[in-house]
Design an enzyme around this catalytic site. Sequence first.
Site, mmCIF file in Angstrom:
data_model
loop_
_atom_site.group_PDB
_atom_site.id
_atom_site.type_symbol
_atom_site.label_atom_id
_atom_site.label_comp_id
_atom_site.label_asym_id
_atom_site.label_seq_id
_atom_site.Cartn_x
_atom_site.Cartn_y
_atom_site.Cartn_z
ATOM 1 N N ASP A 206 0.853 -1.182 0.000
ATOM 2 C CA ASP A 206 0.000 0.000 0.000
ATOM 3 C C ASP A 206 0.886 1.227 0.000
ATOM 4 O O ASP A 206 2.052 1.134 0.360
ATOM 5 C CB ASP A 206 -0.794 0.056 1.314
ATOM 6 N N ASP B 11 -4.386 -2.648 5.029
ATOM 7 C CA ASP B 11 -4.855 -2.169 6.327
ATOM 8 C C ASP B 11 -6.381 -2.146 6.387
ATOM 9 O O ASP B 11 -6.949 -2.198 7.452
ATOM 10 C CB ASP B 11 -4.306 -0.771 6.624
ATOM 11 N N ASP C 152 -9.110 -5.337 2.218
ATOM 12 C CA ASP C 152 -7.871 -6.001 1.779
ATOM 13 C C ASP C 152 -7.844 -7.465 2.197
ATOM 14 O O ASP C 152 -6.929 -8.198 1.855
ATOM 15 C CB ASP C 152 -6.632 -5.309 2.389
#
Length: 1177
Positions: free
Chosen positions: A477, A798, A802
Amino acid sequence: MGDLANSSVEFHPKKQQGSVGGMEINHAGDFGATLEDLRTLMELRGAEAIQKIQENYTDTESLCQRLKTSPADGLSDNPADLEKRMQVFGQNFIPPKKPKTFLQLVWEALQDVTLIILEIAAIISLGLSFYQPPGEESESCGNVASGAEDEGEAEAGWIEGAAILLSVICVVLVTAFNDWSKEKQFRGLQSRIEQEQRFAVVRNGTVIQIPVADMVVGDVAQVKYGDLLPADGILIQGNDLQIDESSLTGESDHVRKSVDKDPMLLSGTHVMEGSGKMLVTAVGVNSQTGIIFTLLGAGEEEEEEKKDKKGKPDGTLENNQNKAKKQDEAVAMEMQPLKSAEGGEVEEKEKKKTNVPKKEKSVLQGKLTKLAVQIGKAGLVMSAITVIILVVYFVIETFVVQGREWLPECTPVYVQYFVKFFIIGVTVLVVAVPEGLPLAVTISLAYSVKKMMKDNNLVRHLDACETMGNATAICSDKTGTLTTNRMTVVQAYTCDQHFNKVPDPEQLNPMVLEMLVSSIAVNSAYTSKIMPPDKEGGLPKQVGNKTECALLGFVLDLKRDYAPVREQIPEEKLYKVYTFNSVRKSMSTVVQLPDGSFRLYSKGASEILLKKCTSILAAGGEKRNFRPRDRDEMVKKVIEPMACDGLRTICVAYRDLPASPQPDWENEADILTDLVCITVVGIEDPVRPEVPDAIKKCQRAGITVRMVTGDNISTARAIAAKCGIIQPGDDFLCIDGKDFNRLIRNEKGEVEQERMDKVWPKLRVLARSSPTDKHTLVKGIIDSTVTEKRQVVAVTGDGTNDGPALKKADVGFAMGIAGTDVAKEASDIILTDDNFSSIVKAVMWGRNVYDSISKFLQFQLTVNVVAVTVAFTGACITQDSPLKAVQMLWVNLIMDTFASLALATEPPTEALLLRKPYGRNNPLISLTMMKNILGHGVYQLIIIFTLLFAGEKIFNIDSGRNAPLHSPPSEHYTIIFNTFVLMQLFNEINARKIHGERNVFDGIFSNPIFCSIVLGTFLMQFVIVQFGGKPFSCAPLNLEQWLWCLFVGLGELLWGQVITTVPTSQLKCLKEAGHGSDEDEVIDEDNPEDEDEIDHAERELRRGQILWFRGLNRIQTQMEVVSTFKRSGSFQGAARRRSSVLSQLHDVTNISTPTHVVLSTANSTGAPGNPSGENIP
């Protein structure tokens, strides 16, 4: 404040006294509701629940009063009150299973087959040594018992048996102690995770984070997107709240919760969208999850009673029960999330992974099991041949050559010989079986896990640690991982002007400024706020969503305050909230104005929101038209320049809606149009200073870093360049989610692997990606066959969405600070500092585990080869193994237990990052290692055979060959034993390097465990040789003999240098040996469908698991009957629920179980417009 909170409780004392509740009050410890009432209430759903609340308590408000709490201010922080609540309603934790006692572990260690054989042999030998044949040994038994036997020696015959038993006890205690300390470590780790798990509750009118275990009935808790609910409760106020209850009901669809339709919230369920407040009504063992646990526990006790009754006559039954028990433990642990969201579950799962062999065998453990079995089989064959040769030789020699007859009085003497041969055979087997291998893996992993905590990696699944060493790709990310996640507004476009820094309030039209302040204050979660800094002169603390904090900070920079606006419009007064999710990419809030009309405030990704704007506030504060061409110009002149500076662009807008006809709030598309743009801001999230360096290390180590982000492509590209993910002049792809899907899908919209294979090798940045895209990318890379080695992918995430990608990846990293509970639940490792550079540390540790195991293997196999060969040939030529049983056990102890400790605890070095990753199909024993094993083996065998057949001449001592049964230990054989052990000790130093490095002493002092073990072993060896006497079959040696032994041992180090000089490439004959350890491993690997490598030993285990699941199903069905859940009592409901519990236990995650399906459908339902068919594996 405290008084206020209390007074709010005492408003209706009169009404209560008169009510029916009057009687109850006393026996519920002064609360107007008993534990039983609340438990039965929480078993209802939907309309039934609301009806029950109305019957018993009139409404939720009065339930709050009965529980002496206030919906707005929560409980007071009075310790006595909290303590009392814990006594009356229980504590919020489910007691974990009792750990195995040390004695149980000892008993488990005793189950080892080879040890049992040895024990039996030792006992027989003991018994026979006490048996004196009647009458003196007659001549007729031949030279069998004669020889150098004094009276004292005959008495000492029992010593060997006793010594074997003693050494067995030693081995068992060491093993048990290892298991015990491992268990203790995991418990410690688990309690640490538990303490870290906190939840937001309102006490005394302020929101505070408390440990989940401290929550009590009557607390008012704030729930938000991504939470895993730690207790049961009733919703007091909610915005667009959707819950995934699949963990309890098996329904994968999200359940909408609202105060008037279905206010019941259950522990262990996930909040998938929205936010709200709930009144906690049941905690710990009284919550819905706790009830399931108690049932599981009860089921188990019944099993145990049955076992006690039946276990005696039938051993096999007991074994199965045991197996089931083990699984049971495993499952109880698997379900632990409920106890403290993820606390218990994490580590318990861990523990089970190590104690109960499980489908999640890592690649390494798969290879090792296979290797150990192969070696074990070879050892068995060798030991059988040894015994047969010894027996046959003895029989022929005694009865044929010497022509004796078998006389009854000689029987015990002959039997003693046979027992001795048997013991020799067993010792060959003991040395051949590398039982140190699993130990080495465990120690190495446990040690790494403990140390990784210091490097901010909280490992939830042991094997993730070692898989990370093979990682070839990391999909990361951007926000929070590569950047600091401290966001600030640095540019703004408003009132027709582009400000390159935050404007002064005077530069803006007052009306626009007011609109901007109220829009930001109301349309952001009320949990997001800016707090004063912890230290003087520090930066203000951002609490809650970081993007919202940036906007609130922007309000403060404009010399305005958002708090008064929020006080004027508290959360309860918000008319409707469309919470942020990955599909909308925006958040909107509706408030009702005094005149009855409505105003909608909206904020979100600028290119998405600007498409919905039809006007914009001009410099004078009036609206003017905003046409598509104005928008294009704005994108070119404002948004792109901001994005190229690496800023995130957010648009803030509003819309006024009439009071009548009232708009259809469910029709989102109609509501979110015709917006008026107030401003577009550029938010900066600086790159973490340590990230570029960490990414450089990854690239040098052969790991490709890809960035997957929801930001727009220009921002993503700018940040990727700053991090060093993309370098100018490289051939790489930066695309957004739309293009990505266009490139990889065929006309029917299905993902095609061939198309995927054209995209992913060059892809470095994927922008504006949905969670589905992330999952597709990870799956595509893992399933790809373009590269000769299968890619091993690590993913960071997070958000709740996901989950599927984290599950699919080989290693999933969740963020410890910014991550939601759902993400942590799906992950393998939690980054406690959310930092990318911690991932690099994980890679280092992973590679180190692999290397530690290889070092140990190299050492262990050398010892095995030599010891087995010596015992075998010695036995065949001299009728007696030069290394006695007890000595073999000592060697076994050094090379297994101590060496595994010494070599498995080597700390990692930066040098590990200089090589490319090993493939998944890479053989455990590389060519260099094979060369070392054989090279050292040859040296040791030459020395030992020279000593065996010519030792007495060299040292001028008596020969130890062909000694009679109970003869005293000879110096000759002691020298052989001593030399052998010293050669192993020096070879242990050689084993520290496996890639053919010259300097084997490099960094030896950085590992105190290694040094102390080598020294300790040497001292023990000295004591055994000098003072071991008869039990160890050792005669004390003089200084000269010791020096010779040491000299030969030191020769190992010199010989090691000679071996290193021989180029590996020249040794063609070693090729096959190096790869031998896993041809069929490869076949397993190439089957991406079945994500788990299953070896044959596991198949058996599966059966056990399935049996256990049937047991669980039975309990589940009984629970249906008890009607723990009254909703959907039909059989179908039961079947569904059953499948869900199975999926919860993802123990047998074969393709048939609905695990992935639950996860992915749960996800795709939130995304109406998503072609997320491929989400389901």
